[in-house]
Scaffold this active site. Structure first.
Site, PDB file in Angstrom:
ATOM      1  N   ASP A   1      84.361 -45.863   6.378  1.00  6.43           N
ATOM      2  CA  ASP A   1      84.432 -46.883   5.324  1.00  6.43           C
ATOM      3  C   ASP A   1      85.023 -48.137   5.964  1.00  6.43           C
ATOM      4  O   ASP A   1      86.105 -48.075   6.560  1.00  6.43           O
ATOM      5  CB  ASP A   1      85.344 -46.311   4.221  1.00  6.43           C
TER       6      ASP A   1
ATOM      7  N   GLU B   1      89.003 -53.794   6.097  1.00  8.94           N
ATOM      8  CA  GLU B   1      89.137 -52.331   6.027  1.00  8.94           C
ATOM      9  C   GLU B   1      88.624 -51.652   7.290  1.00  8.94           C
ATOM     10  O   GLU B   1      87.576 -52.010   7.823  1.00  8.94           O
ATOM     11  CB  GLU B   1      88.351 -51.785   4.824  1.00  8.94           C
TER      12      GLU B   1
ATOM     13  N   GLU C   1      93.001 -50.577   3.692  1.00  7.78           N
ATOM     14  CA  GLU C   1      92.266 -51.744   3.211  1.00  7.78           C
ATOM     15  C   GLU C   1      93.124 -52.744   2.448  1.00  7.78           C
ATOM     16  O   GLU C   1      93.203 -52.707   1.234  1.00  7.78           O
ATOM     17  CB  GLU C   1      91.031 -51.333   2.402  1.00  7.78           C
TER      18      GLU C   1
ATOM     19  N   HIS D   1      92.968 -45.156   1.192  1.00  7.01           N
ATOM     20  CA  HIS D   1      92.805 -43.794   0.683  1.00  7.01           C
ATOM     21  C   HIS D   1      92.481 -42.823   1.800  1.00  7.01           C
ATOM     22  O   HIS D   1      91.927 -43.201   2.832  1.00  7.01           O
ATOM     23  CB  HIS D   1      91.669 -43.760  -0.343  1.00  7.01           C
TER      24      HIS D   1
ATOM     25  N   ASP E   1      81.433 -54.505   1.973  1.00  5.20           N
ATOM     26  CA  ASP E   1      82.096 -53.210   2.147  1.00  5.20           C
ATOM     27  C   ASP E   1      81.012 -52.150   2.342  1.00  5.20           C
ATOM     28  O   ASP E   1      80.105 -52.009   1.520  1.00  5.20           O
ATOM     29  CB  ASP E   1      82.960 -52.917   0.912  1.00  5.20           C
TER      30      ASP E   1
ATOM     31  N   HIS F   1      87.381 -40.722  -1.824  1.00  2.94           N
ATOM     32  CA  HIS F   1      88.751 -40.969  -2.265  1.00  2.94           C
ATOM     33  C   HIS F   1      89.427 -39.629  -2.503  1.00  2.94           C
ATOM     34  O   HIS F   1      89.400 -39.085  -3.593  1.00  2.94           O
ATOM     35  CB  HIS F   1      88.777 -41.828  -3.531  1.00  2.94           C
TER      36      HIS F   1
HETATM   37 MN    MN Z   1      85.382 -49.732   1.600  1.00  2.00          MN
HETATM   38 MN    MN Z   2      87.793 -47.735   1.074  1.00  3.92          MN
END
Ligand code: MN
Ligand code: MN
Length: 297
Positions: A96, A283, A189, A156, A85, A164
């Site tokens: 992200d 994600e 995600e 998010h 990630d 977030h």
């Molecule tokens: Mn992530």
């Molecule tokens: Mn994330």
């Protein structure tokens, strides 16, 4: 978001994608976790961007929030399920993205389940779509393939310097959702585990990632605490960090522990599948457009 912001965000997305793709060629049985993460974080810096958070490498039942510690000697085990990630920050604009790599063909279907769930979720995103509807799509894809979504991990909203922010996007159908908005940025995600898994994560006793609780440090009376908090504030801009990124951390670890206990630094415990079953994740970060969305990662 103005044009300069949009450019920065798209650039963060392109870098995140490139780094994610690089992980495919370096994740192998026996490679050390610290080598994988240092290399990927180094690529982000080479591009003139910053990691928006430490590179996460989560193996098997570890679902989220693990990054190698200082002197970490762990290696990628055989036949494992490896999640990478990555966050990239350009001038505060964050992309992200995550990928799961299976080192055993037996685990490939659970990887495909989250990849497809992500694609199907992205297809229905447009202004006004309910988060509950997105959660429903993700849940249906994952369960139709014989797996179970992780109900307490979510996508998010992302705003500048805030990974977030506000709205969460569930991985299951929920009773009442909220609406996605035009020009807002969201990370979607999906996470899945085996059908006999708990379908939820629990906190472990390990923490490898922290974040400053911004604004509380200026009042610090003790100089050594104030210095460390100021360093964290200036270096990481309120974004998540890991002790690996702090020079001479060994000398500071006691002060760091203390300010964590005082609540001036927030800690993210490593999250593991409740029944110890393997977890997959996919994600992307998207910008909501008039007619749909733009996947930037
Ligand atoms: Mn992530
Ligand atoms: Mn994330």
């Amino acid at each position: 978001m103005d044009d300069a912001g949009l450019d920065a965000l798209r650039r963060a997305g392109r870098i995140a994608r490139k780094v994610r793709e690089k992980s495919l060629s370096i994740v192998r049985e026996g490679v050390s976790l610290i080598d994988v993460c240092s290399l990927l974080e180094g690529l982000i810096l080479d591009e003139g961007a910053k990691p928006a958070f430490p590179c996460n490498i989560c193996i098997n039942d570890v679902a989220a929030h693990y990054t190698p510690t200082i002197g970490d000697r762990s290696i990628i085990p055989p036949r494992s399920l490896v999640k990478i990630d990555i966050g990239v920050c350009v001038d505060g604009y964050i992309a992200d993205t995550a990928i799961t790599i299976s080192l055993d063909s037996y685990l490939q279907p659970i990887v495909e389940a989250v990849n497809t769930a992500l694609l199907e979720a992205v297809k229905i995103i447009k202004p006004g779509v309910q988060t509950s509807t997105i959660g429903g799509v993700i849940q249906r894809v994952i369960t139709s393939r014989g797996f179970k979504p992780i109900r307490n991990l979510t996508g998010h909203e992302i705003t500048r310097y805030n990974l977030h922010a506000g709205l969460s996007i569930p991985n299951i159908q929920i009773a009442r959702g909220e609406k996605l908005e035009l020009n807002h940025v969201y990370a979607i995600e999906p996470f899945a585990t085996m059908s006999d898994g708990g379908g939820e994560v629990v906190s472990s006793n390990t923490t490898t990632i922290y974040r400053l609780n911004v604004g509380k440090f200026k009042l610090e009376k003790l100089e050594e605490e104030r210095k460390l908090l100021e360093f964290i504030y200036e270096r990481f801009n309120g974004l998540p960090y890991t002790p690996r990124w702090i020079p001479d951390f060994e000398k500071l670890s006691k002060i760091h522990d203390k300010i964590v206990r005082l609540g001036k630094i927030y800690s993210y415990p490593v999250l593991v599948e409740r029944k110890g079953r393997p977890v997959s994740q996919a994600e992307h970060t998207v910008i909501v457009t008039e007619k749909g969305c733009e996947v930037i990662t």
